[in-house]
Each structure stands twice: as structure tokens, then as C-alpha cells.
Design an enzyme around this catalytic site. Structure first.
Site, PDB file in Angstrom:
ATOM      1  N   HIS A 163     -14.535 -47.725  36.918  1.00 51.16           N
ATOM      2  CA  HIS A 163     -15.542 -48.342  37.788  1.00 51.16           C
ATOM      3  C   HIS A 163     -15.591 -49.830  37.498  1.00 51.16           C
ATOM      4  O   HIS A 163     -15.484 -50.667  38.390  1.00 51.16           O
ATOM      5  CB  HIS A 163     -16.898 -47.694  37.538  1.00 51.16           C
ATOM      6  CG  HIS A 163     -18.045 -48.461  38.125  1.00 51.16           C
ATOM      7  ND1 HIS A 163     -18.255 -48.564  39.478  1.00 51.16           N
ATOM      8  CD2 HIS A 163     -19.031 -49.187  37.537  1.00 51.16           C
ATOM      9  CE1 HIS A 163     -19.320 -49.313  39.698  1.00 51.16           C
ATOM     10  NE2 HIS A 163     -19.799 -49.717  38.542  1.00 51.16           N
TER      11      HIS A 163
ATOM     12  N   ARG B 117     -10.199 -44.164  43.391  1.00 60.26           N
ATOM     13  CA  ARG B 117     -10.191 -45.284  42.455  1.00 60.26           C
ATOM     14  C   ARG B 117      -9.319 -44.892  41.272  1.00 60.26           C
ATOM     15  O   ARG B 117      -9.708 -44.041  40.480  1.00 60.26           O
ATOM     16  CB  ARG B 117     -11.633 -45.598  42.019  1.00 60.26           C
ATOM     17  CG  ARG B 117     -11.717 -46.371  40.729  1.00 60.26           C
ATOM     18  CD  ARG B 117     -13.069 -46.976  40.425  1.00 60.26           C
ATOM     19  NE  ARG B 117     -14.223 -46.100  40.423  1.00 60.26           N
ATOM     20  CZ  ARG B 117     -14.594 -45.320  39.413  1.00 60.26           C
ATOM     21  NH1 ARG B 117     -13.869 -45.234  38.323  1.00 60.26           N
ATOM     22  NH2 ARG B 117     -15.695 -44.595  39.503  1.00 60.26           N
TER      23      ARG B 117
ATOM     24  N   TYR C 296     -14.800 -38.537  32.341  1.00 52.35           N
ATOM     25  CA  TYR C 296     -15.374 -37.704  33.403  1.00 52.35           C
ATOM     26  C   TYR C 296     -14.356 -37.187  34.421  1.00 52.35           C
ATOM     27  O   TYR C 296     -14.734 -36.525  35.386  1.00 52.35           O
ATOM     28  CB  TYR C 296     -16.539 -38.439  34.110  1.00 52.35           C
ATOM     29  CG  TYR C 296     -16.215 -39.823  34.627  1.00 52.35           C
ATOM     30  CD1 TYR C 296     -16.622 -40.949  33.915  1.00 52.35           C
ATOM     31  CD2 TYR C 296     -15.510 -40.016  35.810  1.00 52.35           C
ATOM     32  CE1 TYR C 296     -16.347 -42.226  34.382  1.00 52.35           C
ATOM     33  CE2 TYR C 296     -15.233 -41.287  36.277  1.00 52.35           C
ATOM     34  CZ  TYR C 296     -15.657 -42.401  35.559  1.00 52.35           C
ATOM     35  OH  TYR C 296     -15.381 -43.654  36.024  1.00 52.35           O
TER      36      TYR C 296
END
Lengths: 361, 325
Positions: free
Chosen positions: A262, A258, A271
Site C-alpha cells: 500500500h 496492486r 495479509y
């Protein structure tokens, strides 16, 4: 042939086209017409343009929370392209490319993310279940859709999509187990994009691959390079053929990434490091297929720019229509809980209607 | 006419509907070969084949979730959850999907499905086998919740539930599964969902109950009636959507109401019914409404269960206090 040759327990991953768009396993190339291939590429590009524009609208405060699909276009388009239009699709919420390929109107998709349930009212001939926000529960529906097909004597299959995080859910296990025991015509696609919001794939499962989980259910499993549309298509085509001919379900792990967040509510820079993202950008499924198409003289950079411009205009005009769609009327809030309003719902509707008129709305 | 108990009436209804409509499929844990742990589906697999009546894997979410998919794709699944206390792994599917699919898709996809579950206490069962959880479903928009109290109703309500275009939770009071028999017409009949049954009319007190409690209440009001009290007894039959009009009209006539259920007291169905009475008939009330219910405790194992369930004597005493307020 693919499932047998690429055993997930041996850590093998099916790849047909490399990062430069070159075919490295000519012997494994699936049979896709040039016309279909261009259609697949264009859908991927369309998906990318929609994501890009929608993210802009969101940042301008014109769009609600949105889940971008950047980087996963091959996984989505490659899988759905191997099914036919009468097959069922049960997806999560990050399957834009598959929805588009299957004929979900852009207006509907944008309307949904804009906050209107009518977005998920698909045209009669589009067999896509609405967005499933709960994780992995939609795979159970895929199993049921497939079982019903068998019982009705039809040969439609059901394709179900889930992310890598979804494979930790009980419903993932229950759906695959049910499907395998009942020998239902299903294809389960795991879009392993390496992160479930911020949780890394390595913290999601201790299994070396997700594909190998198939073995425990008694169904074939394979890991494919999810950014290689030929690998994705080839594996899915084989799984669809098996399902349609009574051979039961299969699990395909599309190993992808990805590139975006998100959802727009999330900041992935917190992160994961930039170096990792840059490495994956080199494997971008759209660049890869574009290079291949250009090498085959099926596409040009000029066409690409022209197409991006056209799509951009189309997204802009469609989004403007969505922005002008207004608020839903009161009836809409009441009318779709039951076939007929219950007496209590009718009372509540009348009360609310009277209140609305009293304040002139 | 056949003389059947509740469980036999359910089997009869399933048989009838599977014969009438080949879209109906019946499955769940042990429902195929064995006919279910309570034998509600006995003989159906033999008659209709393993595709239309089968043993599912032991997985409540899969039973309900796959049922949702089947319903969307043209079948009418009637699934059995072995005990309502085991439905929690499948509750997610019920609440997040079955109840919402019509709304989410603006009517494009619907879930005409029945989820049958034995419920309630008084059968000397293990933990998680005795709860009355009707309110957990009744609070969820998009679901209907039905509870029969007699073999006649079990057949008519189940046939109506299967023919209903929306998901129906069909709770079966297992304490009365085999407690008594009744003459049941062989032919097809349905009892409309959402309509209460006035079992007997009365002038002094409205008593609302359902399921296995109906028989305890009938027993409880006998001595009160002998004393000259006139009691209107209502079997709610459908807990959601419940028949508010019948209850409120009754209270307007009697001026008093008591609601009796096995479920725990706080936030239970009685709270909803009494609130509606307060909203709709407050000035008619001559006594505070009363809840006669299970306790706000975990249902005790058999040696302590007598403390939990309101029995006829306790019900009579509580009703008397409303009548003489």
C-alpha cells in the site's frame, strides 16, 4: 456500446486483449494510433521504473513514505489517455501513470513524496488537483469542477480516481449521486486493486461488482479488465464522449491488482499469500502490452531495455536534484494559507524569523 | 435606503453580488425553489436561473466538496448549510480541503468560497440546531470566520466574504434573523474582514462579544452605565482572524475585560481572546478577565435552554463583579 454490452449486474467484464497480448475481441478494439499506443506503453514503463527506483531510495533511507503503483499502470494510463489535456483530473495518491501522461513533471512528483509542497504546484497547463490523502473526498471536487465547466460553457470534463476502499466512504456516494442528479460531465474511475491496505475487496463491499453501484445512482457502469489497456481505454473513451456531449457521468471499475505494498510503511506479505501475487504477476499490464507491441512489430526487447536504462538514468538525475533541493524557507510555511498573511500570521512569522536568526539558521 | 432585517440584508447582498459577478453561484438544501428554510435565498432562482441558484441533494459533504471543485474551476460558490449543527458530514471537506487547497498547491489552486450557516440558540429549536461552533472553524488554519450582528453588517460583511480570495465561514445568528430592522444603503459597500467594531467607547471595562449576544450585552450594560460605569463595547465581527490590536489597545485603556459568547466555555473563543490579552496587556489589568459564556453542556432543548444562554441580567451581574473587583 461497451457500457451497454457489458452489464455489471450480469458479472460481465470487458476484456479485449488476453494475458498473452493477443487481441481476443477484434471487433471491440478502440482506435488508437501506433504513435499514441507507444506513448502509452512508454509512460507505463516510465511509471514502473520510477516505482522501482523510488522503492530502492526509500529502503536506503533517502525517501519518505511512498505509495507504489506497480501493477496498476494500465488502469492509470489507459484512462487518462482517453481524456484531453484541457480536462480536469482529481486523483487520490496512487495515480503516477496518469500524472505522468498528463504532463506532471517527474521532479514535482518526487519532490512531493520527498516532503515538499512545491511538488504539487503543477504547471499552469496541467489541470491536476493536488494529492488527496483523505479517501474519496476528491470525487466531490471532480463533480464541482465538472459543474463549473458546464456553467462556464466549456466542454471540459473531470475525471476522478478512487480505490476500492474509497467506495465505502460516504463521499464516494455523495459525489456520484450529486454528479448523476446534476448531470455533470464526470468520469469516475475505481481502481479496484483488491486491497485497501490489508482489507480485502470481499470485506469492502458485499456487492458482486463495484461497477454495479452505478446503476443505483442512475448512471452507466462497467467493469473492465484493468490490466488490459485496450479495455480500459475503450470504456473511458466512451464515458468521456458521453460526458462531453452532455450525457452525464459514468463509473468505470478497473479490475486490477496492486503488486506492491500500500505504501512503504506496509508489509503485504502479512495479509496475502505469495501464490495470489504470482497469479497476478502473470497478468502484468506492462508485459501484456509489450508482447502485443512486439507482435505488431512496434517494439523490441532491445528497445525496452534501452528505454528502461534511459528512464533509470533520468529518475536518478532527477532524484539527485530533489535531494539537493534543500529545506523550504520560513516564508514558504507562512505564505500559502491566505492570499495575504493575517496580522497574527505576520507576528508569528516575525517571531520565528527572529528566533531563527538568533540561532544563526 | 431600504429598511431590512438581517435575513433580508443577506438576500439583498446575494442578489447584488450575483448581479455584479456572474461567477457567483448559490446552492444548498432547499435554497432554490423555496429560497431556503429561512428564506435567505428567496427570489434568486427566479431571477438568476436554476444553474446559478439550485437545490442541492441532501448531502453536506457534496455541497461543500463540489463547491470546492467549482471554486477551483473559476466560480465563486456561496453555499448554505441549513443549520451549522448539520455541517459535520461536510466538516471533513472544510478542514481537509477548503482550508488547505491553497497551501497544498502552493497557490496554484484557491478556494474563494463562502459557506453560510445559521447558528446559535434561543429559537426553541430541535437538537443540533442551537450550537455555537465558531471555534471549530477558527482553530483551522486557512479559514476565515465571520459573524454579523446587524443587518448593516450582514450585507457589508457578506459582500466582503464573497469577494475574499479564501474560504470564509459565514455564521448567521438566527436568533436575530428577524429580531429588528435597520436602514441599509442600497449601494455596494463592504466591511473589511478581520476588523472589529467599537460600538461604543468607554473607560472602565472592555466587553467583547459578537452575533446575537451583542444585543443582550447592550441591554446588560445600560443599567451599569446609569450607575456611572463607562464600558467600551466591541463587536468582534470576524472571529478568525480576529482583531487582536483593537482589543488589546482597549484593555490597555480600561484595565478590565470580559468576553461574552454563546459557545461552551472550555476551549472557547473567550479563552483565546483572554490569553492574548494576558500576553499583550497583562500589566494593565486591574481585575481578572472574565468569561461569560454558554455551559460545557449539550445545549438543552427549549424547556431547559434558559439555563444555558447567558441573558442580560446574568451578564450585568457578571460584568459588575469585574467592575468592582
Amino acid at each position: 456500446m461497451y457500457f451497454k454490452s457489458f452489464n455489471p449486474l450480469d458479472g460481465e467484464q470487458l476484456q479485449i486483449m488476453n494475458e498473452h497480448g493477443e487481441i481476443i475481441r477484434d471487433d471491440l478494439m478502440p482506435d488508437i494510433s501506433d504513435e499514441d499506443l507507444i506513448e502509452m506503453y512508454k509512460t507505463m514503463l516510465f511509471s514502473r521504473v520510477i516505482d522501482t527506483k523510488t522503492l530502492q531510495y526509500q529502503r536506503q533511507g533517502r525517501m519518505l513514505t511512498y505509495a507504489p503503483n506497480l501493477g496498476q499502470e494500465a488502469t492509470q494510463v489507459g484512462t487518462i489517455a482517453a481524456t484531453r489535456s484541457t480536462d480536469w483530473m482529481a486523483s487520490a495518491f496512487r495515480e503516477l501513470g496518469a500524472w505522468l501522461y498528463r504532463g506532471a513533471p517527474l521532479y514535482n512528483i518526487l519532490l512531493y513524496w520527498y516532503g515538499n509542497e512545491w511538488g504539487m504546484h503543477m504547471p499552469e497547463d496541467v489541470k491536476i488537483l493536488p494529492v488527496s490523502v483523505p479517501i474519496a473526498s476528491q470525487l466531490q471536487h471532480a463533480a464541482g469542477l465538472a459543474y463549473a465547466s458546464v456553467l462556464k460553457g466549456e466542454d471540459d470534463i473531470a475525471i476522478g480516481y478512487v480505490g476500492d476502499g474509497g467506495t465505502s466512504q460516504g463521499d464516494f456516494h455523495e459525489a456520484l449521486n450529486f454528479a448523476a442528479v446534476m448531470n455533470t460531465p464526470n468520469v469516475f474511475i475505481v481502481q479496484n486493486n483488491q486491497y485497501a491496505i490489508s482489507t480485502k475487496r470481499s470485506q469492502q463491499t458485499n456487492a458482486a461488482t463495484i461497477a454495479q453501484k452505478a446503476i443505483a445512482y442512475g448512471m452507466p457502469g462497467i467493469q473492465v479488465d484493468g490490466n488490459d489497456i485496450f479495455a480500459v481505454y475503450a470504456a473511458t473513451e466512451e464515458a468521456v464522449k458521453r460526458a462531453r456531449s452532455g450525457g452525464g457521468p459514468s463509473l468505470i471499475e478497473c479490475y486490477t491488482y496492486r503488486l506492491g505494498a500500500h505504501t512503504t510503511a506496509d508489509d503485504p506479505t502479512k495479509y496475502r499469500d505469495n501464490e495470489e501475487v504470482e497469479q497476478w504477476k502473470k497478468k502484468d499490464p506492462i508485459d501484456r502490452l509489450k508482447k502485443h507491441l512486439i507482435m505488431k512489430n512496434l517494439w523490441t526487447e532491445e528497445k525496452d531495455l534501452e528505454q528502461i536504462e534511459n528512464y533509470g538514468q533520468y529518475v536518478k538525475s532527477t532524484f539527485e536534484k530533489v535531494e539537493n533541493s534543500g529545506l523550504v524557507p520560513l516564508e514558504d510555511v507562512f505564505d500559502y494559507h491566505y492570499e495575504k498573511r493575517t496580522p497574527e500570521l505576520e507576528r508569528q512569522y516575525q517571531e520565528r524569523k527572529a528566533y531563527n536568526s538568533s540561532i544563526g539558521s | 435606503m431600504a429598511i431590512l432585517n438581517v435575513i433580508e440584508a443577506i438576500t439583498h447582498a446575494l442578489d447584488l453580488e450575483m448581479s455584479r459577478d456572474d461567477r457567483v453561484v448559490v446552492f444548498g438544501e432547499d435554497v432554490g425553489f423555496e429560497g431556503g428554510v429561512f428564506r435567505a435565498t428567496v427570489g434568486l432562482q427566479e431571477k438568476f436561473g436554476v444553474k446559478r441558484c439550485f437545490d442541492s441533494v441532501l448531502a453536506e459533504s457534496a455541497i461543500i466538496g463540489s463547491g470546492i471543485g467549482m471554486a477551483i474551476n473559476g466560480l465563486i460558490p456561496v453555499v448554505e448549510i441549513q443549520f451549522s449543527g448539520f455541517m459535520f458530514p461536510g466538516y471533513n471537506q472544510i478542514v481537509t480541503h477548503a482550508a488547505r487547497m491553497r497551501n497544498r498547491s502552493r497557490g496554484r489552486f484557491t478556494v474563494p468560497m463562502v459557506i453560510r450557516m445559521p447558528y446559535g440558540g434561543g429559537v426553541r429549536a430541535l437538537e443540533h440546531h442551537s450550537e455555537s461552533l465558531e471555534v471549530l472553524f477558527s482553530h483551522i488554519p486557512g479559514l476565515k470566520v465571520v459573524i454579523p450582528s446587524t443587518p448593516y453588517d450582514a450585507k457589508g460583511l457578506l459582500l466582503a466574504a464573497i469577494r475574499d480570495p479564501d474560504p470564509v465561514i459565514f455564521l448567521e445568528p438566527k436568533r436575530i434573523y428577524r429580531a429588528f430592522k435597520q436602514e441599509i444603503p442600497d449601494e455596494d459597500y463592504t466591511i473589511p474582514l478581520g476588523k472589529a467594531k467599537v460600538i461604543k467607547e468607554g473607560a472602565d471595562l472592555t466587553v467583547v462579544c459578537w452575533g446575537a449576544m451583542v444585543r443582550d450585552v447592550q441591554k446588560a450594560i445600560e443599567p451599569l452605565e446609569k450607575e456611572g460605569h463607562s464600558i467600551e463595547l466591541i463587536d468582534l465581527r470576524t472571529i478568525a482572524p480576529w482583531d487582536k490590536d483593537t482589543v488589546i489597545e482597549s484593555v490597555k485603556k480600561t484595565g478590565r475585560i470580559a468576553v461574552i459568547h454563546e459557545a461552551a466555555k472550555s476551549y472557547g473563543p473567550a479563552a483565546e481572546i483572554i490569553t492574548a490579552v494576558n500576553e499583550g496587556a497583562f500589566l494593565y489589568l486591574e481585575a481578572p478577565p472574565k468569561r461569560i459564556t454558554g455551559l460545557d453542556t449539550i445545549v438543552p432543548l427549549p424547556k431547559g435552554e434558559h439555563h444555558y444562554l447567558p441573558d442580560a441580567q446574568y451578564i450585568a451581574q457578571e460584568l459588575k463583579s469585574v467592575l468592582t473587583f
